[in-house]
Structures are given as structure tokens and as C-alpha cells.
Design an enzyme around this catalytic site. Structure first.
Site, short mmCIF file in Angstrom:
data_model
loop_
_atom_site.label_atom_id
_atom_site.label_comp_id
_atom_site.label_asym_id
_atom_site.label_seq_id
_atom_site.Cartn_x
_atom_site.Cartn_y
_atom_site.Cartn_z
N LYS A 168 -8.21 -33.97 -7.63
CA LYS A 168 -6.73 -33.51 -7.97
C LYS A 168 -5.76 -34.87 -8.20
O LYS A 168 -4.80 -34.89 -8.70
CB LYS A 168 -6.02 -32.67 -7.02
CG LYS A 168 -6.49 -31.23 -6.79
CD LYS A 168 -5.97 -30.41 -5.64
CE LYS A 168 -6.32 -28.88 -5.75
NZ LYS A 168 -5.59 -28.25 -4.74
N LYS A 249 -13.15 -23.04 -13.99
CA LYS A 249 -12.54 -21.80 -13.21
C LYS A 249 -11.16 -21.66 -13.80
O LYS A 249 -10.59 -22.31 -14.21
CB LYS A 249 -12.40 -22.17 -11.52
CG LYS A 249 -13.62 -22.11 -10.75
CD LYS A 249 -13.56 -22.71 -9.26
CE LYS A 249 -12.64 -21.74 -8.56
NZ LYS A 249 -12.51 -22.02 -7.23
N LYS A 252 -4.33 -21.12 -11.71
CA LYS A 252 -2.97 -20.91 -11.84
C LYS A 252 -2.49 -22.33 -12.55
O LYS A 252 -1.35 -22.25 -13.36
CB LYS A 252 -2.27 -20.90 -10.48
CG LYS A 252 -2.79 -19.85 -9.87
CD LYS A 252 -2.29 -19.67 -8.56
CE LYS A 252 -2.54 -18.61 -7.36
NZ LYS A 252 -2.01 -18.73 -5.99
#
Length: 383
Positions: A168, A249, A252
Site C-alpha cells: 500500500k 483481486k 473497492k
């Protein structure tokens, strides 16, 4: 400084590679790695959480929520289920929650708004507050307090190795302390309730190993068995991939809304997204993840939605074209999601019901959290 931790660290043997201290630390590390629950491990308490960071999609449903619903029926009457909207974790993306657009006066969505929407989705999918404790993490302050206590036992060397921080924070983006230490908060979420089992996918087991290590460290340092060492729970968690990039994956945070199917998508939106899903130029349907990831993803979606095996679906559609496969996926998803969508809209139109459910869950969760944390603080010497 004084206390068990300092007495242990001050032992002269700490500097000798083959000391008792190093053997104990090696034993803790090994025990932490052996995280998968054996068949004989009795379920006592289960904790699981989802970040309320936007619309709920199929990845959330098949990857966690559907499993929560099944757990409600599978666990014993004396077992306890804690399901949480872990909204404190959402603060690692705080820039997405500015209160208003600069100079516009237009209010943006808040973390609470997303927590309400997530809970509405959970209730619509079959989560029953009578069978579990359903609550917002931030309404139970003991999570943050235990997070600090465990943070004092978590080495930077271990946190440096957490793969999600590396992923991230890649690309030179802002790296917050919260993003770096949120695995410690996740451990606090788990350990606060004496959790015995945590349902997770393979990519999350590293976090359970950290929770196990911190529980073992605490028990060793403070010469106690207060911290229950949790197990990873082997479940049928499904890994749902993006429709536009089937090697990643479903997420969102993906920039394209067509990469994911949200539970609130209309029938038309759902079918449009499925029709535009990436496949390939090869005729027929086969179950080949490496060379045909798009087709493989659609086959798995159809299998999960209809309760059949991947092999059954692939065999049935082996001579079908991609349009037939996509039509079958769209039909099955609409049958599955239509009643859920209707219930979500009901709860979103009656958010006071949702808030009261969360408030009641928080009250019950805090009773247990307060009791357990007071014992921990007493052992440390903070009381």
C-alpha cells in the site's frame, strides 16, 4: 524502568546466541507461525472485521460475509461471534474523508456513513444480531488502548515485514504511522475478546501470525496466560478477481467501477459489467487460471453463486461461447443479489434501525472488552 519485561531483557544471557532467551524467542516465533487451527481445537470465540471503505462488492460477499452467515449456523450455542465494522482501520485512508470539498461547502461522505452502509449490507446478506455481536470498532475504546499496549511489544523488524504495508505504500505515496502499525491494531481487535479462531484468507494469515506472536510475547513477558493465542480458521473463503483485470483481486480502491460488482448495483448495471468482463480470444470454456484468467474468474463466480464446483460449471459450458458464459453468470448473480439489493435499500431508508443495532452491539462488546482489558492492565501494573 522495572518489571518482568525489563528483568528479562536485562539478563546477561541475552547477548549469547545460544542463550535461554534466544531459545525462548525462537520458540515463540515458531509457535506464532503454526497458525492454522488443528481439527481438535474447539471454537470458543470468533472475531472478524471488514473495513467500511465504500460500497460492498462480490469480493467482500464471497470472501467474508457469506462465510459469516454460515458461521452463525455452524458454531455451538456456547460459542460467541464478534463481527465488526473496523472503522479505525479506515483512517489509514483519511484523505478520502475530508468533511467537504475545498471551498464548495458540499459535505462529503464520512466514515460513519460508510459504516452504516456496510452494516446495512451485512444485515441484508443474513447477518443476525441475535446470533452475533455486531458493532463499530470505534465505539469500543478498549481497542485503541490494547493497541498501544501491544505496540510496545511489537518490534519494528516484524512490522517492516508486513506485506500489506509494503504494497500500500509503494510508489512514493504518503506513508502514515497508522498504515505502518495497523497490523498491531488488528491484533488488538482479535486479542481483546479472547478470540480462539479468526476466519481469514491465505493473504491475511500473516496478520494472525502477528497476533499470535504478540499474545505469546505478552504471556512470556508478564508470566501469565491472560492472552488467548488465536488460530487461523480454515474456511471456504473465495478469492474473487477483478472483472477488468482478472489477475488482481476485486477491490473497492480500483479506479474503474466496472472492475467490481457491488451488491447495490441495479440489474442493468450488473449485466453491463459482466458483459464487459475481460476474457480472451480462445473458443470454449476451460478451467485454466494461468492462461485464461478472465474465463477462469467467470467460471468461479458462477460456481460460487450457484453452489456448484468449478469443475461442474466448466464441464457443462465447455463448448459454450463467452457470450453464453457471461449470460449465465449475469442470470445467476441477478437471482442471488436481487433480494439482497432490496433489503439493503430498506435498511438504507431506515438507518435509525441500523444505528440502534450497532449501538446495542457496541454495548455488549464493551462489557467483554472492559472486563478483559482490566485484567491485562492489572497484570501489567497499570491499575
Amino acid at each position: 524502568m522495572s518489571g518482568p519485561l525489563v528483568r528479562l531483557l536485562n539478563k546477561s544471557s541475552i547477548h549469547r546466541p545460544h542463550s535461554v532467551f534466544h531459545r525462548r524467542m525462537s520458540s515463540i516465533a515458531q509457535s506464532a507461525e503454526d497458525d492454522l487451527a488443528p481439527k481438535t481445537a474447539k471454537i470458543g470465540r470468533v472475531f472478524s472485521g471488514i473495513q467500511p471503505t465504500g460500497a460492498v462488492h462480490l469480493g467482500n460477499y464471497f470472501g467474508a460475509i457469506d462465510n459469516w452467515v454460515k458461521l452463525q449456523e455452524e458454531v455451538g450455542q456456547k460459542d460467541k461471534l464478534y463481527f465488526s465494522a473496523v472503522d479505525l482501520h479506515t483512517m489509514t485512508a483519511l484523505k478520502e474523508y475530508q468533511l467537504e470539498e475545498a471551498g464548495s461547502g458540499i459535505k462529503k461522505r464520512t466514515i460513519k456513513d460508510d459504516s452504516i452502509e456496510l452494516t446495512a449490507n451485512l444485515l441484508a446478506c443474513g447477518i443476525d444480531p441475535k446470533k452475533c455481536v455486531l458493532f463499530r470498532q470505534s465505539q469500543v475504546p478498549q481497542h485503541s488502548e490494547l493497541y498501544w499496549i501491544l505496540g510496545c511489544l511489537a518490534s519494528t523488524a516484524i512490522l517492516d515485514g508486513m506485506h500489506q504495508f509494503r504494497d500500500k505504500s509503494a510508489g512514493g505515496n504518503f506513508k502514515s504511522q497508522g498504515l505502518y502499525t495497523y497490523p498491531t491494531l488488528m491484533a488488538a481487535d482479535i486479542l481483546l475478546y479472547g478470540t480462539t479462531h479468526v476466519p481469514v484468507g491465505e493473504d491475511q494469515r500473516q496478520h494472525i501470525r502477528l497476533a499470535r506472536r504478540l499474545a505469546l510475547n505478552f504471556n512470556r513477558y508478564y508470566m501469565t496466560d491472560l492472552m488467548v493465542v488465536p488460530w487461523s480458521m480454515e474456511t471456504s473463503l473465495a478469492r474473487v478477481m477483478s472483472l477488468s483485470d482478472p489477475t488482481s483481486k476485486m477491490s473497492k480502491s480500483a479506479p474503474s467501477p466496472e472492475s467490481r460488482i457491488e451488491l447495490r448495483d441495479t440489474k442493468e448495471m450488473l449485466r453491463k459489467k459482466v458483459r464487459r468482463a475481460v476474457t480472451d480470444s480462445t473458443m470454449g470454456v476451460t478451467l485454466d487460471r494461468e492462461t485464461r484468467p478472465g474465463v477462469y474468474n467467470l467460471v468461479r463466480l458462477l460456481a460460487h453463486t450457484t453452489g456448484r464446483s468449478d469443475e461442474e460449471v466448466a464441464a457443462e459450458l465447455k463448448d459454450a461461447g463467452h457470450a453464453v458464459l457471461k449470460s449465465a453468470v449475469g442470470d445467476a448473480l441477478e437471482i442471488k443479489l436481487a433480494p439482497i439489493r432490496e433489503k439493503v435499500e430498506y435498511y438504507m431508508a431506515n438507518t435509525k434501525i441500523v444505528e440502534e443495532i450497532l449501538n446495542e452491539g457496541a454495548r455488549e462488546a464493551e462489557k467483554e472488552a472492559h472486563k478483559r482489558l482490566e485484567k491485562i492492565k492489572s497484570r501489567i501494573g497499570l491499575n
